[in-house]
Design an enzyme around this catalytic site. Structure first.
Site, short mmCIF file in Angstrom:
data_model
loop_
_atom_site.label_atom_id
_atom_site.label_comp_id
_atom_site.label_asym_id
_atom_site.label_seq_id
_atom_site.Cartn_x
_atom_site.Cartn_y
_atom_site.Cartn_z
N ASP A 292 0.83 -1.20 0.00
CA ASP A 292 0.00 0.00 0.00
C ASP A 292 0.87 1.25 0.00
O ASP A 292 2.01 1.23 0.50
CB ASP A 292 -0.91 0.02 1.23
N TYR B 167 6.61 -8.32 8.55
CA TYR B 167 6.34 -6.89 8.67
C TYR B 167 6.64 -6.42 10.09
O TYR B 167 6.55 -7.18 11.05
CB TYR B 167 4.87 -6.58 8.40
N ASP C 103 -6.72 1.74 8.73
CA ASP C 103 -5.41 2.36 8.90
C ASP C 103 -5.58 3.86 9.08
O ASP C 103 -6.70 4.38 9.14
CB ASP C 103 -4.47 2.02 7.74
N ARG D 134 -3.49 -4.89 8.58
CA ARG D 134 -4.41 -3.94 9.21
C ARG D 134 -5.63 -4.65 9.77
O ARG D 134 -6.18 -4.25 10.80
CB ARG D 134 -4.80 -2.82 8.25
#
Length: 312
Positions: A54, A82, A96, A187
């Site tokens: 993203d 991550y 988010d 997320r």
């Protein structure tokens, strides 16, 4: 500028490059825009990326050039790692920081409670994909429905959280590291942890640090690429087989190499001296060590899957 002047402008020649660039994608740039910038800097004929990050995410984005694009699917299937920060107490429309707040609750949990809640999500879990995602329903991405104020029913999808660990906690902010299977939405993971704590949450930062066996250790930025000369940029390209490092290696003699490059199946007993587990392997020429492609070993046979054109 006139049409004749436009036609007279010489075309910039493109280069036939084969390799993998480990790019540290910056904040605010889409994966496709990052690819276009890198492809332009390299003057590459052919390039592709190995999975979308993203715009609000940073970190490892492997870019494939030339023959490496044949193996990009292998990284799409790979596990990802991550580092993420979530803000407890606020839910947003997108899950988010880009979205609008839709729910605010008090954060009454402590660090120990957060750690305990996170352990519940390690292993095989089911995630409901977010509305703000590129998944399609009736040919249209879900985010288009979401932007129109519509919510459509989504089925939960199985994903695997291999590892999940808190690395910093200053409530209401929690930073964690997660290694997960393909298709995992971090997320959504943050939102689900927030719900388990009774206060909700959304993601405020996301950085990808690993894709399969690849890490940020040798990644470069677009800024570095833009100020480097051609020789330095080329030195940052990893070989094509950087995408295949988890596969066992098989080396073929001259005769077997010729047959393999013609797409012929080979008897394992004729080309492999030691026992080989069934599955995918990377195949090299024994004489000069060049990568020939990827094959599948099984039932006593080595069957070519993808070949390197420049190896012939």
């Amino acid at each position: 500028m006139s049409g004749q002047e436009k036609q007279a402008r010489p075309k910039i020649p493109r280069r036939a490059l084969d390799g993998v660039l480990l790019l540290d994608k910056p904040l605010g740039l889409s994966s496709n825009d990052a690819l276009i910038k890198a492809k332009r800097l390299y003057l590459a004929k052919k390039a592709g990326h190995t999975g979308t990050l993203d715009p609000l995410a940073t970190g490892l984005l492997p870019l494939c050039f030339g023959e490496a694009t044949k193996f990009s699917q292998d990284l799409l299937e790979a596990d990802k790692t991550y580092e993420a920060t979530m803000r407890l107490g606020i839910r947003t429309t997108t899950g988010d920081a880009e979205g609008e707040a839709i729910d605010t609750r008090d954060v009454t949990c402590d660090e120990a409670a957060v750690e305990a809640a996170m352990t519940r999500f390690i292993g095989d879990i089911v995630q409901v994909p977010p509305m703000y995602s590129a998944l399609k329903r009736d040919g249209k991405p879900l985010y288009e429905y979401a932007r129109a104020g519509q919510t459509v029913e989504r089925e939960g999808r199985p994903v695997t959280i291999h590892a999940l660990k808190m690395i910093a906690c200053a409530l209401p902010l929690v930073t964690f590291r997660v290694t997960c299977s393909k298709g995992t939405y971090v997320r959504t993971l943050a939102e689900d942890i927030g719900e388990a704590l009774g206060c909700g949450a959304h993601l405020t930062a996301l950085r990808r640090t690993g894709v399969g066996a690849l890490t940020l250790e040798h990644a470069v930025t677009l800024d570095a690429l833009s100020t480097a000369d051609e020789a330095e940029r080329d030195s940052w390209l990893q070989p094509v087989d950087a995408l295949l490092s988890t596969f066992p290696a098989v080396r073929l003699n001259d005769e077997a190499t010729k047959r393999f490059l013609h797409g012929q199946r080979l008897r394992l007993a004729d080309v492999v001296e030691t026992r080989l587990e069934d599955g995918r392997v990377r195949v090299y020429a024994q004489d000069d060590g060049r990568l020939l492609g990827v094959a599948r070993a099984g039932e006593g046979v080595l069957a070519p899957e993808r070949l390197i054109v420049t190896a012939s």
